[in-house]
Design an enzyme around this catalytic site. Structure first.
Site, short mmCIF file in Angstrom:
data_model
loop_
_atom_site.label_atom_id
_atom_site.label_comp_id
_atom_site.label_asym_id
_atom_site.label_seq_id
_atom_site.Cartn_x
_atom_site.Cartn_y
_atom_site.Cartn_z
N GLN A 119 -1.48 -2.80 2.16
CA GLN A 119 -1.06 -4.19 2.35
C GLN A 119 -0.57 -4.46 3.76
O GLN A 119 -0.33 -3.54 4.55
CB GLN A 119 0.03 -4.54 1.35
CG GLN A 119 1.27 -3.66 1.45
CD GLN A 119 2.23 -3.91 0.30
OE1 GLN A 119 3.24 -4.57 0.47
NE2 GLN A 119 1.91 -3.37 -0.88
N HIS B 261 1.92 -7.74 5.94
CA HIS B 261 2.77 -8.92 5.79
C HIS B 261 2.60 -9.86 6.99
O HIS B 261 2.42 -9.39 8.12
CB HIS B 261 4.24 -8.52 5.66
CG HIS B 261 4.48 -7.53 4.56
ND1 HIS B 261 4.14 -7.77 3.25
CD2 HIS B 261 5.03 -6.28 4.59
CE1 HIS B 261 4.46 -6.72 2.51
NE2 HIS B 261 5.00 -5.80 3.29
N GLU C 125 10.21 -5.06 6.80
CA GLU C 125 10.90 -4.17 5.86
C GLU C 125 11.15 -2.81 6.48
O GLU C 125 10.52 -2.43 7.48
CB GLU C 125 10.10 -4.04 4.56
CG GLU C 125 8.71 -3.47 4.72
CD GLU C 125 7.89 -3.56 3.44
OE1 GLU C 125 7.90 -4.65 2.80
OE2 GLU C 125 7.21 -2.59 3.09
N HIS D 40 -0.15 -0.88 5.76
CA HIS D 40 0.64 0.26 5.29
C HIS D 40 0.52 0.42 3.78
O HIS D 40 0.09 -0.50 3.07
CB HIS D 40 2.12 0.09 5.67
CG HIS D 40 2.76 -1.12 5.06
ND1 HIS D 40 2.64 -2.39 5.61
CD2 HIS D 40 3.53 -1.28 3.94
CE1 HIS D 40 3.30 -3.25 4.86
NE2 HIS D 40 3.85 -2.61 3.84
N ARG E 84 -3.23 -8.10 0.55
CA ARG E 84 -3.67 -6.77 0.14
C ARG E 84 -5.02 -6.40 0.77
O ARG E 84 -5.89 -7.25 0.90
CB ARG E 84 -3.74 -6.69 -1.38
CG ARG E 84 -2.37 -6.84 -2.03
CD ARG E 84 -2.42 -6.86 -3.55
NE ARG E 84 -1.06 -6.99 -4.09
CZ ARG E 84 -0.44 -8.14 -4.27
NH1 ARG E 84 -1.06 -9.28 -3.95
NH2 ARG E 84 0.79 -8.18 -4.73
#
Length: 383
Positions: A92, A94, A129, A251, A270
Site C-alpha cells: 500500500q 498513502h 505513520e 510498503h 493498495r
C-alpha cells in the site's frame, strides 16, 4: 488521567498469539491484528467518562490544550496501535495532505459512499505513520535500485519476467519503475497468475533472499503484488528500531509485533496482496517512483531518559522510557494530550498500575508521573 479500554481488531492477517502473549491472556484462536488507542470513530478507546471521542468532544480545549486545538482542530490528531502481523498486510501507499483533500472532495462530488468498497479516500487527511518493533519485525519499504530489482527478478529464471527485467535496466530509473509497476498491475490476471506461480516456486527453491517472497506468495497465490513486492526493499527491524513511512512510499508489513502511530486517517491506496479494490490509475498518481533507503530509525536519548523517534511531522511524536528497577520517577507533564502505553514490566502512571498492553490517556497539562520497572511508550503531538 483515564485508564483506556481498547478494541482489538480481528483482521485476517493478524497473529493469533502475539497480542494475547503481550497481555498475558489465553489466545482465542482467532486472529488479533491491531489494538487501537485513541479517538478514531471506528473504534474509540473507552474510559470511565465515556468513549475518548465523547470525552474530547465535551471539552476539546481542556482535554487537548489550546495549542493543539489551534493547530489541528478539536480532535486527537493521532491514532496509537499495537500491531501484530501473522501474515503480510496489503502492499500500500498513502497520499500527502493535498492529494488526500483533492481525492476526498472529488469522491464526495461524485457521490461515492464513504463505505463503498471502491472508494479510495475515507477522509481529507494524510496518513504518515511510524512503526516501532517490539519483536523482530519484517517489512517492505520503498523501491530498490532498479538494477537490484532487475537482478533479483532475473535470478528466478522465469521467462515471462524477462520484459520486466529489461525495463528495469533501462533509464531513467523513475520511468523504469513506473513502467514495470504499471505493467505488473495492468497485466492479464490469468497470465500474471501463471507468472507469479512460477516465480513463487523459484523463490521457494532458491531460499535465502528469496524466502520472504515465497512466504508472501504462499499467503497470496497468483497475486500480482508478489512481483510488485520484489521491486521493494526488504528489511528486518530489531526490537526498539523503527520505520517512518511518509506519503507516496510503497510498503507492507510482513510479520512481527510493534507499536504503530499515525495521523488520524484511514486513506490507503493498495498495490496488491489483497482481495480489496486496487485503483491502478489513482495509485500511479500517488506513488513516488524513486529508489530510496528504508532509513531505519533508532531513538535519540535525552538527559532525562526519554528516547525520541524523530519524524518530520507534527501530528504525532513517539518516544519511550526504559525504566530500571529502583530508578527515579519521571515527570511527563506536558501541555498537549498524551497516551502512555506499557509494553514490558510493571509501570505506575499517576494512580494507575500498568502491565504490558495497558494504557492511559493524559489530558493536556495534567500531572503525569511514571515510575516502576519496565518500558512505557509516550504518544503526543508537537503543537
Amino acid at each position: 488521567m483515564d485508564r483506556l479500554d481498547n478494541t482489538i481488531r480481528p483482521y485476517a492477517w493478524g497473529s493469533t498469539t502475539a497480542i494475547p502473549q503481550l497481555l498475558g491472556v489465553e489466545p482465542t484462536g482467532e486472529p488479533q491484528a491491531e489494538m487501537w488507542m485513541g479517538a478514531h470513530p471506528g473504534a474509540p478507546s473507552r474510559t470511565d467518562r465515556g468513549t475518548l471521542v465523547e470525552v474530547i468532544a465535551a471539552d476539546p480545549q481542556r482535554e487537548l490544550g489550546a495549542a493543539a486545538v489551534a493547530k489541528f482542530g478539536p480532535g486527537l490528531p493521532f491514532l496509537l496501535k499495537i500491531l501484530a502481523a501473522g501474515a503480510p498486510l496489503s502492499l500500500q501507499v498513502h497520499p500527502n495532505l493535498e492529494q488526500a483533500k483533492e481525492g476526498y472532495e472529488d469522491e464526495e462530488r461524485r457521490g461515492i459512499p464513504v463505505d463503498a468498497p471502491h472508494r479510495n479516500y475515507k477522509d481529507a487527511n494524510h496518513k504518515p505513520e511510524l512503526i516501532c518493533a517490539l519483536t523482530e519485525f519484517d517489512g517492505l519499504c520503498g523501491f530498490r535500485e532498479p538494477a537490484q530489482a532487475a537482478d533479483l527478478l532475473a535470478g528466478l529464471g522465469v521467462d515471462s519476467l524477462k520484459p520486466y527485467v529489461d525495463l528495469l535496466r533501462a533509464h531513467p530509473e523513475e520511468a523504469a519503475l513506473r513502467e514495470v509497476l504499471t505493467a505488473v498491475l495492468s497485466a492479464d490476471r490469468e497470465e500474471m497468475a501463471h507468472t507469479v506461480t512460477a516465480a513463487a516456486a523459484a523463490c521457494a527453491r532458491l531460499g535465502g533472499e528469496y524466502a520472504p517472497y515465497a512466504d508472501i506468495a504462499h499467503h497470496y497465490p497468483g497475486d500480482p503484488g508478489v512481483i510488485a513486492a520484489m521491486l521493494l526493499n526488504y528489511l528486518r527491524l530489531h526490537p526498539g528500531e523503527a520505520l517512518y513511512l511518509g506519503a507516496g512510499i510503497p510498503h507492507a508489513y510482513l510479520n512481527g509485533l510493534g507499536v504503530e502511530i499515525m495521523a488520524n486517517s484511514d486513506n490507503v491506496l493498495r498495490c496488491g496482496l489483497t482481495p480489496k479494490h486496487v485503483d491502478v490509475p489513482e495509485l500511479l498518481r500517488i506513488v513516488r517512483f524513486e529508489p530510496s533507503d528504508p532509513g531505519v530509525l533508532r531513538p535519540e536519548a535525552s538527559p532525562d531518559g526519554e528516547e525520541v523517534y524523530e519524524t518530520p511531522i507534527d501530528e504525532f511524536r513517539l518516544s519511550r522510557y526504559v525504566l530500571p528497577e529502583g530508578g527515579a520517577a519521571h515527570d511527563l507533564t506536558r501541555e498537549t494530550p498524551q497516551i502512555l502505553l506499557c509494553t514490558a514490566g510493571s509501570v505506575r502512571a499517576g494512580e494507575h498500575e500498568l502491565s504490558p498492553g495497558q494504557s492511559v490517556f493524559v489530558p493536556a497539562g495534567e500531572k503525569a508521573e511514571v515510575s516502576g520497572s519496565g518500558t512505557v511508550f509516550r504518544a503526543t503531538v508537537i503543537a
